[in-house]
Each structure stands twice: as structure tokens, then as C-alpha cells.
Design a protein around this motif. Structure first.
Motif, PDB file in Angstrom:
ATOM      1  N   ALA A 153       0.830  -1.203   0.000  1.00 39.36           N
ATOM      2  CA  ALA A 153       0.000   0.000   0.000  1.00 39.36           C
ATOM      3  C   ALA A 153       0.868   1.259   0.000  1.00 39.36           C
ATOM      4  N   LYS A 154       0.340   2.334  -0.564  1.00 37.17           N
ATOM      5  CA  LYS A 154       1.060   3.610  -0.616  1.00 37.17           C
ATOM      6  C   LYS A 154       1.292   4.148   0.799  1.00 37.17           C
ATOM      7  N   GLY A 155       2.532   4.531   1.057  1.00 36.94           N
ATOM      8  CA  GLY A 155       2.865   5.111   2.360  1.00 36.94           C
ATOM      9  C   GLY A 155       2.837   4.115   3.501  1.00 36.94           C
TER      10      GLY A 155
ATOM     11  N   LYS B  20      -6.654   6.022  -0.725  1.00 33.46           N
ATOM     12  CA  LYS B  20      -7.144   6.871  -1.802  1.00 33.46           C
ATOM     13  C   LYS B  20      -8.434   7.574  -1.401  1.00 33.46           C
ATOM     14  N   GLN B  21      -9.252   6.920  -0.587  1.00 34.35           N
ATOM     15  CA  GLN B  21     -10.554   7.481  -0.216  1.00 34.35           C
ATOM     16  C   GLN B  21     -10.506   8.305   1.071  1.00 34.35           C
ATOM     17  N   TYR B  22      -9.691   7.876   2.052  1.00 32.21           N
ATOM     18  CA  TYR B  22      -9.729   8.516   3.371  1.00 32.21           C
ATOM     19  C   TYR B  22      -8.441   9.259   3.718  1.00 32.21           C
TER      20      TYR B  22
END
Length: 270
Positions: A195-197, A219-221
């Protein structure tokens, strides 16, 4: 009546009485204290063989035994017996003294002894912030009040997400298909690492459960912290509950309530 007896009764009534008749007359006065009237009533009730008796002289045949009690601190007993001998008065006085002594001791003990402890009733604690729901997927779980439910289909099992108002905090619940919760958790961590980050935080493990926590960029939160908890339910079925929210948000209570309350349909849960 001897002088010694007169002095004894005078000490009880706190008055100078020279005869039993005067004591009775004094004790029957309405303005006398209750206990003095009670002593006077005892002296007016001769005792023979441990039973209270008196004599009522009437013309003709001896009437049938009767007993009448008036509840105004004056007691009259008429049972039609023969007059008692001189020694019965002393027995009556002794009975009166024993009665007063018993009342005094009982009153003193009741003032000293602590009250008997009551039977403790087991307390039941119900957190008003949570409520128990029977999810259609097949389990019972306790979730915060006001959280919305959403069901999606995963690759192998339905995934139910309970979301707080505003959408920043979430509980994701689903049944896992791996052979053990340890294996399932290891696979989940390997996926999360992409996952990113992604940033690993911690891992904890118990007898039939394991969890790891991490941060990532959703991406959403946006910035999100997740605690991935995998465990065996009461019937042995492995489940995963993932608590997520913004970094700095404490989701420990929501996760603990959900894990401790989850019970598959048909299982016997404590």
C-alpha cells in the motif's frame, strides 16, 4: 411487701412509693412514662407457676376462663383462678426484672452490632454507546450505535463494513479461509506492505489470535491507521476484524468490543 422490695421498685420508677398499690396507681397515670406504666401493669398481674393470673370475685359459679388484652399499655388478664399465695408475687417481680433486663440487653446489642450484610446481586454492565446486532452474514456482534452497515463481496467471503458518522472510523469484519489465523495474518501483512505510504507499527500475538498495526495512505480517506486482528471464534471459525481511522484516533475500544462479542450463528458463546 418488705422495705427492700419497696426500695428496689422505687429505684426503678424514680419515685418514693411506700406500697405496691401506690406504685400501681402512679404507673397508671396517663402522664407517666410508658415503661413506668408497663412496670405498674406487671405488678397488677400476679404470677403463679410462670403464668400470669389474677382473681375476679363474682357471685355464683366460677366463670369460664377468659383473657382480654387492651393495647394501651394497660393489660388486664382474668382467667378465673384461685388467689395466688404470697410467694407468687415474688415470682412476678422476678419475671418483670428478667423481662426488663432482656429488653435492655436486646436494645443495647441492636445499637452495637452492625446490620447484617445484604445479599449482593451481580451487576450487569451495559455500555450505552454500543448495541448488539444480528448480522445477516451469520454472526452476532456489538458495534457502536449510529454506525452504518455496508456489505460487499470479497474474493471468497462477504465483507461487512460498519462505518461511523462522517466516515472516518470503520470496522471491517469477514471470515478468513486460511488454515490458521497466523497464516492469514502473515498474508494480510504482505498485501498491506504494497500500500502507498505503508509503515509498520506493531504486532501482538496470543494463544488463538494475532494482530498487526500499520499506517498507509488511503485513496478514499487519506492518512489512515489500521489494526488487523485475526482470531478464532467460539466455534473455531477464523475471523478478521480490521479497525481503521485517522492517525491519532484510538480504535482500541471499538475493536475490543467487536472481537469479544462476535458469535457465529448457532455457536455457544460465553
Amino acid at each position: 411487701m418488705s422495705k427492700l422490695a419497696r426500695r428496689y421498685w422505687a429505684s426503678l420508677t424514680d419515685t418514693n412509693v411506700e406500697s405496691v398499690e401506690l406504685l400501681i396507681e402512679y404507673g397508671r397515670q396517663r402522664n407517666a412514662t410508658l415503661w413506668r406504666r408497663y412496670v405498674a401493669s406487671l405488678l397488677d398481674m400476679p404470677v403463679t407457676c410462670g403464668a400470669a393470673t389474677g382473681t375476679k370475685q363474682t357471685a355464683g359459679p366460677t366463670p369460664a376462663p377468659t383473657s382480654t388484652i387492651f393495647y394501651d399499655m394497660e393489660t388486664v388478664v382474668d382467667i378465673g383462678t384461685t388467689p395466688p399465695n404470697r410467694g407468687s408475687w415474688w415470682r412476678g417481680a422476678g419475671l418483670a426484672f428478667v423481662t426488663l433486663l432482656a429488653l435492655t440487653v436486646a436494645f443495647g446489642v441492636s445499637r452495637v452490632l452492625p446490620p447484617a450484610p445484604g445479599v449482593a446481586t451481580p451487576a450487569t454492565s451495559v455500555d450505552a454507546a454500543y448495541h448488539t446486532v444480528k448480522d445477516p452474514v451469520g454472526y452476532v456482534i456489538s458495534i457502536p450505535r449510529g454506525w452504518a452497515r455496508e456489505e460487499t463481496q470479497g474474493k471468497l467471503q462477504p465483507v461487512v463494513t460498519y462505518t461511523a458518522p462522517g466516515g472516518q472510523r470503520r470496522l471491517m469484519v469477514f471470515e478468513v479461509m486460511e488454515s490458521s489465523v497466523t497464516e492469514s495474518s502473515a498474508l494480510a501483512q504482505s498485501v498491506a506492505e504494497g500500500a502507498k505510504g505503508y509503515h509498520y507499527l506493531d504486532r501482538r500475538t496470543g494463544a488463538d489470535w494475532t494482530e498487526f498495526s500499520y499506517r498507509y495512505e488511503s485513496k478514499q480517506y487519506g492518512a489512515t491507521k489500521s489494526i488487523d486482528h485475526r482470531f478464532q471464534a467460539a466455534d473455531g471459525t477464523p475471523y478478521a476484524i480490521i479497525a481503521s481511522g485517522p492517525p491519532g484516533t484510538d480504535m482500541t475500544d471499538q475493536l475490543t468490543q467487536a472481537v469479544n462479542s462476535l458469535c457465529p450463528t448457532g455457536a455457544h458463546c460465553p
